[in-house]
Design a protein around this motif. Structure first.
Motif, PDB file in Angstrom:
ATOM      1  N   SER A 105       0.826  -1.209   0.000  1.00  0.00           N
ATOM      2  CA  SER A 105       0.000   0.000   0.000  1.00  0.00           C
ATOM      3  C   SER A 105       0.860   1.259   0.000  1.00  0.00           C
ATOM      4  CB  SER A 105      -0.902   0.002   1.241  1.00  0.00           C
ATOM      5  OG  SER A 105      -1.400   1.290   1.505  1.00  0.00           O
ATOM      6  N   ARG A 106       0.569   2.186  -0.913  1.00  0.00           N
ATOM      7  CA  ARG A 106       1.297   3.459  -0.977  1.00  0.00           C
ATOM      8  C   ARG A 106       1.007   4.298   0.259  1.00  0.00           C
ATOM      9  NH1 ARG A 106       2.121  -0.063  -4.906  1.00  0.00           N
ATOM     10  NH2 ARG A 106       2.898   0.806  -6.864  1.00  0.00           N
ATOM     11  N   ASN A 107      -0.239   4.242   0.746  1.00  0.00           N
ATOM     12  CA  ASN A 107      -0.585   5.009   1.945  1.00  0.00           C
ATOM     13  C   ASN A 107       0.236   4.553   3.143  1.00  0.00           C
ATOM     14  OD1 ASN A 107      -2.503   6.622   0.697  1.00  0.00           O
ATOM     15  ND2 ASN A 107      -4.182   5.221   1.134  1.00  0.00           N
ATOM     16  N   PHE A 108       0.454   3.250   3.246  1.00  0.00           N
ATOM     17  CA  PHE A 108       1.282   2.739   4.340  1.00  0.00           C
ATOM     18  C   PHE A 108       2.716   3.234   4.216  1.00  0.00           C
ATOM     19  CE2 PHE A 108       4.550  -0.506   5.055  1.00  0.00           C
ATOM     20  CZ  PHE A 108       4.636  -0.414   6.436  1.00  0.00           C
ATOM     21  N   GLN A 109       3.276   3.194   3.004  1.00  0.00           N
ATOM     22  CA  GLN A 109       4.648   3.642   2.799  1.00  0.00           C
ATOM     23  C   GLN A 109       4.818   5.110   3.205  1.00  0.00           C
ATOM     24  OE1 GLN A 109       6.352   2.440  -1.088  1.00  0.00           O
ATOM     25  NE2 GLN A 109       4.567   1.113  -1.312  1.00  0.00           N
ATOM     26  N   ILE A 110       3.866   5.949   2.786  1.00  0.00           N
ATOM     27  CA  ILE A 110       3.926   7.370   3.116  1.00  0.00           C
ATOM     28  C   ILE A 110       3.841   7.562   4.626  1.00  0.00           C
ATOM     29  CG2 ILE A 110       2.695   9.565   2.939  1.00  0.00           C
ATOM     30  CD1 ILE A 110       4.286   8.890   0.468  1.00  0.00           C
ATOM     31  N   GLY A 111       2.964   6.798   5.269  1.00  0.00           N
ATOM     32  CA  GLY A 111       2.824   6.919   6.718  1.00  0.00           C
ATOM     33  C   GLY A 111       4.107   6.587   7.450  1.00  0.00           C
ATOM     34  N   PHE A 112       4.814   5.572   6.997  1.00  0.00           N
ATOM     35  CA  PHE A 112       6.066   5.177   7.644  1.00  0.00           C
ATOM     36  C   PHE A 112       7.150   6.237   7.452  1.00  0.00           C
ATOM     37  CE2 PHE A 112      10.211   2.945   7.242  1.00  0.00           C
ATOM     38  CZ  PHE A 112      10.350   2.538   8.564  1.00  0.00           C
ATOM     39  N   LEU A 113       7.208   6.815   6.233  1.00  0.00           N
ATOM     40  CA  LEU A 113       8.283   7.758   5.899  1.00  0.00           C
ATOM     41  C   LEU A 113       7.959   9.207   6.250  1.00  0.00           C
ATOM     42  CD1 LEU A 113       9.182   6.300   2.387  1.00  0.00           C
ATOM     43  CD2 LEU A 113      10.507   6.048   4.495  1.00  0.00           C
ATOM     44  N   GLY A 237     -16.148  -0.132  -9.268  1.00  0.00           N
ATOM     45  CA  GLY A 237     -17.326  -0.964  -9.056  1.00  0.00           C
ATOM     46  C   GLY A 237     -17.194  -2.371  -9.589  1.00  0.00           C
ATOM     47  N   ALA A 238     -15.956  -2.854  -9.767  1.00  0.00           N
ATOM     48  CA  ALA A 238     -15.757  -4.217 -10.267  1.00  0.00           C
ATOM     49  C   ALA A 238     -16.185  -5.261  -9.240  1.00  0.00           C
ATOM     50  CB  ALA A 238     -14.294  -4.429 -10.641  1.00  0.00           C
ATOM     51  N   GLY A 239     -16.251  -4.872  -7.995  1.00  0.00           N
ATOM     52  CA  GLY A 239     -16.654  -5.793  -6.940  1.00  0.00           C
ATOM     53  C   GLY A 239     -16.390  -5.189  -5.584  1.00  0.00           C
ATOM     54  N   LEU A 240     -16.711  -5.953  -4.542  1.00  0.00           N
ATOM     55  CA  LEU A 240     -16.365  -5.561  -3.180  1.00  0.00           C
ATOM     56  C   LEU A 240     -14.964  -6.072  -2.887  1.00  0.00           C
ATOM     57  CD1 LEU A 240     -19.708  -6.475  -1.339  1.00  0.00           C
ATOM     58  CD2 LEU A 240     -19.069  -4.313  -2.450  1.00  0.00           C
ATOM     59  N   ALA A 241     -14.167  -5.258  -2.258  1.00  0.00           N
ATOM     60  CA  ALA A 241     -12.751  -5.603  -2.058  1.00  0.00           C
ATOM     61  C   ALA A 241     -12.497  -6.062  -0.637  1.00  0.00           C
ATOM     62  CB  ALA A 241     -11.861  -4.413  -2.383  1.00  0.00           C
ATOM     63  N   VAL A 242     -11.656  -7.079  -0.507  1.00  0.00           N
ATOM     64  CA  VAL A 242     -11.150  -7.514   0.785  1.00  0.00           C
ATOM     65  C   VAL A 242      -9.772  -6.896   0.929  1.00  0.00           C
ATOM     66  CG1 VAL A 242     -10.454  -9.494   2.178  1.00  0.00           C
ATOM     67  CG2 VAL A 242     -12.462  -9.651   0.683  1.00  0.00           C
ATOM     68  N   VAL A 243      -9.678  -5.875   1.797  1.00  0.00           N
ATOM     69  CA  VAL A 243      -8.470  -5.056   1.794  1.00  0.00           C
ATOM     70  C   VAL A 243      -8.345  -4.303   3.122  1.00  0.00           C
ATOM     71  CG1 VAL A 243      -9.599  -3.027   0.808  1.00  0.00           C
ATOM     72  CG2 VAL A 243      -7.205  -3.433   0.307  1.00  0.00           C
ATOM     73  N   PRO A 244      -7.131  -3.990   3.561  1.00  0.00           N
ATOM     74  CA  PRO A 244      -6.980  -3.106   4.719  1.00  0.00           C
ATOM     75  C   PRO A 244      -7.514  -1.716   4.386  1.00  0.00           C
ATOM     76  CG  PRO A 244      -4.960  -4.333   4.344  1.00  0.00           C
ATOM     77  CD  PRO A 244      -5.826  -4.552   3.144  1.00  0.00           C
ATOM     78  N   PRO A 245      -8.299  -1.100   5.263  1.00  0.00           N
ATOM     79  CA  PRO A 245      -8.876   0.218   4.956  1.00  0.00           C
ATOM     80  C   PRO A 245      -7.838   1.285   4.618  1.00  0.00           C
ATOM     81  CG  PRO A 245      -9.943  -0.742   6.883  1.00  0.00           C
ATOM     82  CD  PRO A 245      -8.798  -1.643   6.540  1.00  0.00           C
ATOM     83  N   ILE A 246      -6.593   1.144   5.094  1.00  0.00           N
ATOM     84  CA  ILE A 246      -5.579   2.161   4.808  1.00  0.00           C
ATOM     85  C   ILE A 246      -5.322   2.278   3.311  1.00  0.00           C
ATOM     86  CG2 ILE A 246      -3.605   0.595   5.051  1.00  0.00           C
ATOM     87  CD1 ILE A 246      -2.057   2.904   6.308  1.00  0.00           C
TER      88      ILE A 246
END
Length: 293
Positions: A105-113, A237-246
């Motif tokens: 996740s790009r959001n996770f990378q940004i949060g760490f850095l 809208g391809a489907g519902l995603a199973v994913v971390p909200p971040i």
């Protein structure tokens, strides 16, 4: 072999920056004649005049300017070496080389850095790739840290240190129009198209176990190993995603997507993988220390 005399180079470096033999001699605590001798010997070795005299000042020739550029780099590198091995703060720009799994996740990378971003004296270099390639670069000292969502195998030959830096819940995410009102979680899993991480993902086995317990045969719209692509697919809208909200943090905040429900006892752990080093990068040490604070 004709080797460069760094003693001569230091005298030249001082004269070039002072622009005057008298001031350079005072700074070096030697006589002017000693400085002149060292400069002449360096010029003889390089085969080029480095200064031309204009009045009482010494002005660099073209060759002198080139030599000064190299001398600046050489002595700056020497100072950086002393600071690094002596574990002292440095006035030079500090560089942190980060390897990140391409699927992360790009959001996770940004949060760490984030603690390092925007600093004038810091440069962050980010390279993506497979975990195997990134670990090879870490072992070869071409990277300071590898960001991953799995811990690499550890043995005596490769003593990785895996710092758990974040643990994120895993949720069912989708566009509001796909959900309807008051539809049970299990029914959504059974009847709506799903965008799932691939079987290699650290969370996929837990998802499969949940489907088995609930006797669900899911409608899989896509299996994706890239979190950024999962984000795009669920937005379309391809489907519902199973994913971390971040992963879809911005879309959740602006209402484009909604978090339907969190999977019980299911999370994804993110790691900063390092090697034990005698002289670790001080920027990395700062980031890891922030996690423990």
């Amino acid at each position: 072999m004709n080797e460069l005399n760094f003693h001569h180079l230091r005298y030249f470096h001082t004269v070039a920056h002072e622009g005057n033999l008298t001031r350079a001699a005072e700074r070096l605590n030697v006589s002017q004649s000693a400085v002149s001798t060292q400069i002449r010997q360096l010029e003889q070795q390089l085969g080029q005049p480095l200064f031309e005299r204009r009045g009482r000042s010494l002005v660099l020739t073209e060759a002198g300017r080139i030599a000064l550029d190299h001398a600046d780099s050489i002595f700056a590198a020497g100072e950086e070496l002393l600071n690094t091995l002596g574990e002292r703060p440095s006035g030079q720009k500090q560089i942190l080389r980060v390897g990140s799994m391409a699927t992360l996740s790009r959001n996770f990378q940004i949060g760490f850095l984030r603690p390092l971003l925007g600093r004038d004296n810091v440069e962050v270099v980010i390279r993506s790739g497979t975990l195997r390639d990134l670990l090879q670069n870490l072992e070869a000292h071409r990277l300071d840290v590898v960001l991953a969502n799995t811990t690499p195998p550890r043995d005596a030959a490769t003593p990785w240190i895996s710092h758990a830096i974040a643990e994120q819940p895993v949720s069912l995410i989708g566009k509001p129009a796909m959900i309807g009102e008051r539809v049970p979680f299990e029914e959504l899993l059974a009847h709506k198209p799903l965008v799932l991480p691939t079987i290699e993902s650290s969370i996929r086995s837990s998802i499969e176990a949940l489907f088995d317990r609930l006797h669900i045969r899911p409608r899989i719209a896509a299996e994706v190993d890239d979190m950024a692509m999962i984000r795009l697919l669920v937005r379309e809208g391809a489907g519902l995603a199973v994913v971390p909200p971040i992963v879809v943090k911005d879309e959740l905040e602006n209402g484009r997507l909604v978090e339907i429900e969190r999977f019980p006892q299911l999370s994804e752990t993110f790691y900063a993988v390092t090697l034990s080093r005698r002289f670790p990068n001080p920027l990395l040490r700062e980031l890891i220390s922030n996690l423990a604070a």
